[in-house]
Design a protein around this motif. Structure first.
Motif, mmCIF file in Angstrom:
data_model
loop_
_atom_site.group_PDB
_atom_site.id
_atom_site.type_symbol
_atom_site.label_atom_id
_atom_site.label_comp_id
_atom_site.label_asym_id
_atom_site.label_seq_id
_atom_site.Cartn_x
_atom_site.Cartn_y
_atom_site.Cartn_z
ATOM 1 N N GLN A 3 2.164 -70.530 -1.178
ATOM 2 C CA GLN A 3 2.073 -70.222 -2.616
ATOM 3 C C GLN A 3 3.438 -70.371 -3.278
ATOM 4 O OE1 GLN A 3 -0.592 -70.079 -4.308
ATOM 5 N NE2 GLN A 3 -1.789 -70.174 -2.415
ATOM 6 N N ARG A 4 4.459 -69.867 -2.593
ATOM 7 C CA ARG A 4 5.830 -69.949 -3.133
ATOM 8 C C ARG A 4 6.231 -71.431 -3.264
ATOM 9 N NH1 ARG A 4 11.320 -67.832 -1.793
ATOM 10 N NH2 ARG A 4 12.465 -68.757 -3.529
ATOM 11 N N ARG A 6 4.282 -74.032 -3.722
ATOM 12 C CA ARG A 6 3.572 -74.654 -4.853
ATOM 13 C C ARG A 6 4.202 -74.230 -6.181
ATOM 14 N NH1 ARG A 6 -2.655 -73.857 -2.632
ATOM 15 N NH2 ARG A 6 -2.440 -75.272 -0.866
ATOM 16 N N HIS A 7 4.569 -72.958 -6.266
ATOM 17 C CA HIS A 7 5.184 -72.451 -7.489
ATOM 18 C C HIS A 7 6.520 -73.166 -7.748
ATOM 19 C CE1 HIS A 7 6.743 -69.642 -10.439
ATOM 20 N NE2 HIS A 7 7.833 -69.535 -9.694
ATOM 21 N N GLU A 8 7.358 -73.235 -6.729
ATOM 22 C CA GLU A 8 8.687 -73.848 -6.892
ATOM 23 C C GLU A 8 8.562 -75.343 -7.195
ATOM 24 O OE1 GLU A 8 11.336 -72.187 -7.079
ATOM 25 O OE2 GLU A 8 11.084 -70.333 -5.934
ATOM 26 N N LYS A 10 6.051 -76.961 -8.547
ATOM 27 C CA LYS A 10 5.513 -77.173 -9.895
ATOM 28 C C LYS A 10 6.613 -76.967 -10.936
ATOM 29 C CE LYS A 10 1.025 -76.342 -10.253
ATOM 30 N NZ LYS A 10 -0.211 -75.626 -10.260
ATOM 31 N N SER A 11 7.392 -75.897 -10.790
ATOM 32 C CA SER A 11 8.412 -75.665 -11.814
ATOM 33 C C SER A 11 9.517 -76.720 -11.755
ATOM 34 C CB SER A 11 8.935 -74.233 -11.800
ATOM 35 O OG SER A 11 9.595 -73.987 -10.629
ATOM 36 N N LYS A 41 2.058 -83.016 -11.459
ATOM 37 C CA LYS A 41 2.008 -81.573 -11.110
ATOM 38 C C LYS A 41 0.592 -81.107 -10.765
ATOM 39 C CE LYS A 41 2.479 -79.880 -15.906
ATOM 40 N NZ LYS A 41 1.104 -80.122 -16.261
ATOM 41 N N ASP A 45 -1.151 -78.366 -5.976
ATOM 42 C CA ASP A 45 -1.989 -77.406 -5.248
ATOM 43 C C ASP A 45 -2.502 -77.979 -3.923
ATOM 44 O OD1 ASP A 45 -1.596 -75.396 -7.004
ATOM 45 O OD2 ASP A 45 -3.349 -75.864 -8.241
#
Ligand code: SF4
Ligand code: SF4
Ligand code: SF4
Length: 316
Positions: A3-4, A6-8, A10-11, A41, A45
């Motif tokens: 999850q981390r 994917r978050h990083e 994407k940003s 982006k 996922d």
């Protein structure tokens, strides 16, 4: 961690800090992953982190242009540093998303251990120093040391030494150096004639597909010596002597760059135990020059540096 990541990732894309993300997605076969290279982006996922992320993705850094966010395990991050040392990659063009790596699972070892094909296996999960395999609805537990890749069993730097974002706490790996070195030790214990016969048999099976070269981040020559026609160093027809000559030369070329990522052996379609050569070379480099590949991006690449005190009369 997934999850981390994917978050990083994407940003990084949204903020325009990178043009591409290179990571892993689920493979088409059970218990496999495949590289994912994307600038979209909406693909993020699909990124995964699991015990089957075998590829050393740094091999793509010399191909993908622009700024790149790349997922890297400990051995991969050392390959990236090695590419920086060789001026193949600019540090400012890479954002390293570091994975503290607990070691990767060797599916072939599992298939042998439970005498089942991958499609007959229900699930494989890792918990600390154990791996639980579900076969026919029944759970079987094994020590992780029995099913990790040989290279992972002697890994000294599972947590990336060079990174921009570390995606978890530094990992503690279960090691078994003796087991990791057992194939090399067996070869060392053989009389020279028997060892020669062993490699003759092995390289008689080589089909010269060059998969070992293509997956290796340390093999980056634009024109490989095997493709030279004047002089022609090796015959294009795969004969064992030329196959051996190709591999020995390749391994000398990656000396001081090889990080024991294990990709060449994994990629070989006929199962030649290439790590017995690459790991031996890595150990010799450490023993002779006190040098480990990819540890210091400011250091000169091993084979380009020479110190007067070195015991080599020929160069002096
Ligand atoms: S060699 Fe080390 S960093 Fe690389 S996959 Fe194995 S445990 Fe992870
Ligand atoms: S991957 Fe295996 S078969 Fe292909 S060239 Fe390398 S050693 Fe030979
Ligand atoms: S020679 Fe093999 S083990 Fe070494 S860096 Fe290349 S692919 Fe990895």
């Amino acid at each position: 961690m997934e999850q981390r990541l994917r978050h990083e990732a994407k940003s990084l894309l949204e903020q325009g800090k990178v043009d591409y993300i290179i990571g892993f997605e689920q493979g088409s076969l059970k218990f496999t992953t495949t590289p994912l290279i994307t600038r979209d982006k909406d693909d993020i996922d699909r990124l995964v982190i699991n015990p089957f992320i075998v590829n050393n993705l740094s091999v793509f850094l010399t191909e993908v242009k622009g700024r790149v966010g790349i997922v890297a395990k400990g051995c991969d991050s050392r390959s990236i540093v090695s590419l920086i040392q060789d001026n193949k990659v600019a540090r400012e063009n890479v954002v390293i998303l570091g994975i503290p790596c607990p070691g990767l699972i060797d599916l072939k070892k599992i298939e042998q251990l439970v005498s089942k094909d991958r499609d007959e296996l229900g699930d494989i999960t890792r918990g600390g120093d154990k791996v639980v395999i579900t076969v026919g609805g029944e759970k079987k537990e094994f020590p992780a040391t029995e099913v990790l890749f040989d290279d992972c069993l002697s890994c000294e730097y599972p947590t990336p030494q060079e990174y921009d974002i570390l995606l978890g706490e530094p990992s503690s790996l279960v090691c078994d150096k003796e087991l990791s070195q057992s194939k090399i030790k067996q070869l060392e214990d053989m009389p020279p004639e028997q060892r020669w016969e062993f490699w003759e048999q092995q390289f008689s099976r080589c089909i010269r597909c060059y998969a070992c070269r293509q997956v290796c981040p340390a093999c980056f020559c634009q024109r490989c010596f095997v493709e030279e026609s004047e002089p022609q160093w090796v015959s294009l027809v795969p004969q064992w002597q030329d196959n051996l000559m190709f591999q020995v030369t390749r391994i000398i070329h990656v000396a001081g760059r090889c990080t024991d990522c294990g990709e060449c052996e994994r990629a070989c379609p006929v199962g030649i135990p290439l790590r017995s050569l690459t790991k031996k070379m890595e150990d010799l480099i450490d023993e002779l020059f006190n040098y480990k590949a990819g540890m210091d991006k400011e250091a000169a690449p091993l084979m380009t540096a020479y110190e007067y005190e070195e015991a080599e009369d020929l160069i002096r």
